[in-house]
Design an enzyme around this catalytic site. Structure first.
Site, short mmCIF file in Angstrom:
data_model
loop_
_atom_site.label_atom_id
_atom_site.label_comp_id
_atom_site.label_asym_id
_atom_site.label_seq_id
_atom_site.Cartn_x
_atom_site.Cartn_y
_atom_site.Cartn_z
N TYR A 6 35.03 13.17 8.89
CA TYR A 6 36.65 12.97 9.38
C TYR A 6 37.45 14.03 8.80
CZ TYR A 6 34.71 8.11 10.45
OH TYR A 6 33.93 7.09 10.87
N HIS A 62 25.65 8.14 7.50
CA HIS A 62 26.29 8.25 8.62
C HIS A 62 25.58 8.69 9.75
CE1 HIS A 62 30.64 9.77 10.02
NE2 HIS A 62 30.13 9.06 10.97
#
Length: 422
Positions: free
Chosen positions: A147, A214
């Site tokens: 992010y 992830h």
């Protein structure tokens, strides 16, 4: 079945307590009444599944007209009088994440917005909103190096200074990093160990509550996840760098395959964009995860921007027919004076089998809308609009997901990059 435990259940019914459970969990309740223990303070019952207090199957118990998720004060975080807004905290709703000790708000704080994934945020406004969120009892934050390439974690490392550590639960991720295709993913043990230390440094924390792989679908193989990536997370857990281990991804089939093959204990699964107005695929898959004593954290209830007035970002992988259906639904909601984002959040948190739903909250307006949804639910008019858009725009969609689109594009970009090197 022990007579005392059976008596407890019978007495609960005789007092008017109504034990409610999810569709997929009712048979488990019927078959395992002997595992139940009572909490005499609240006339409530919490199931134990495979030795887990509270387990992944939390039933709600209605007593004297009240719905108590988890049933006792033990199923709520501790009120911190010097920090929390007492009124907001008391109105917040919580659920336990599976077999863990993590009791989280039904709406939680997704960290992608702090990495400017959906546009530039105002840092001062975001910090004010984050602090107010935590004071009102939203207590779970999820972030990742991906992010903003560390921006989200770095921001949180600053914004959480001075906030009591017991006021929040935090998770981050490993394995997804840079926008350049050749640097985007690394599922190796060496990089995972390094990445975890980098994340802790950015967050200014000695450990995180939950560390997740992830987007497992982008790994070279499921075997690599099982034989290298997850064992690396176990090393970090053994070293005290994280308390729990999780996996995340978009294709639910890949998540299931990892769960079936793993010899490392996985504590959580994070699924995104599959419990939303336009795609509730996750509901049909929950039985599998419950059978493996795995809670599912839900993320992206607005479909990464599909279900909001601003619309999805350019990079959104959804097929055109999905984007068109979502745009028509947004327009219809606007014509009725209804906020589709509120409908989307409500749709996700209404599923009691899912402990929490992650969404970006970076402005006071976002926070107020979420708090209103948690506290008040939907009006009759809003519920009617919600049912209409599902029936009119979303049910007719023949393909509700974009599974494989991102993966195919990633491998194509990687092939192009590698061809330039030869």
């Amino acid at each position: 079945m022990g007579n005392r435990k059976l008596d407890l259940v019978i007495r609960a019914y005789s007092r008017g307590a109504k034990i409610t459970s999810s569709r997929c969990c009712w048979n488990k309740f019927a078959m395992s009444v002997a595992w139940y223990t009572s909490d005499p303070r609240h006339d409530s019952f919490v199931p134990k599944q495979n030795g887990c207090n509270g387990g992944p199957f939390l039933y709600s118990v209605k007593t004297k007209g009240k719905l108590q998720n988890g049933g006792s004060d033990d199923e709520r975080p501790k009120l911190l009088p010097s920090f929390h807004d007492a009124d907001g905290f008391k109105k917040m709703k919580y659920r336990r994440i599976g077999c863990t000790d993590m009791i989280v708000s039904t709406v939680s704080i997704g960290g992608s917005g702090f990495g400017n994934v959906y546009g530039d945020m105002n840092e001062a406004t975001a910090t004010e909103t984050l602090h107010k969120s935590l004071k009102n009892g939203l207590n779970y934050i999820d972030t990742a190096p991906w992010y903003g390439q560390g921006k989200s974690e770095t921001y949180l490392g600053k914004a959480l200074k001075g906030i009591p550590r017991e006021a929040y639960i935090i998770s981050t991720k490993v394995c997804r990093y840079e926008p350049e295709v050749q640097k985007m993913f690394d599922f190796s043990s060496t990089r995972i160990l390094q990445s975890a230390e980098e994340s802790l440094s950015r967050l200014n924390l000695p450990y995180v509550d939950l560390l997740q792989i992830h987007d497992v679908e982008f790994a070279p193989s499921v075997d690599m996840i099982v034989n290298e990536s997850l064992p690396a997370l176990q090393k970090l857990k053994d070293a005290g760098k994280c308390r729990y281990i999780g996996i995340t991804g978009y294709p639910i089939g890949v998540l299931k395959e990892v769960v079936k093959k793993s010899h490392v204990k996985i504590d959580t699964v994070l699924s995104y964009c599959h419990l939303s107005l336009n795609d509730s695929t996750l509901l049909s898959e929950l039985d599998f995860f419950h059978q493996h004593n795995l809670p599912v954290i839900n993320a992206s209830p607005i479909g990464m921007g599909l279900l909001c007035n601003a619309g999805p970002p350019e990079w959104h992988p959804a097929r055109d027919e999905i984007k068109t259906a979502c745009r028509k639904a947004v327009e219809y909601c606007n014509s009725k004076g209804v906020d589709i984002t509120k409908l989307a959040i409500h749709h996700s948190i209404s599923c009691e089998e899912v402990p929490t739903t992650l969404t970006s909250i970076t402005t006071p307006a976002m926070l107020d809308a979420n708090l209103s949804t948690i506290y008040d639910g939907l009006t009759a008019d809003e519920l009617e609009v919600k049912q209409y858009i599902i029936k009119t725009f979303f049910d007719p969609l023949k393909v509700k997901t974009w599974e494989g689109v991102e993966l195919q594009q990633y491998h194509e970009n990687l092939r192009q990059y590698e061809s330039l090197l030869t």
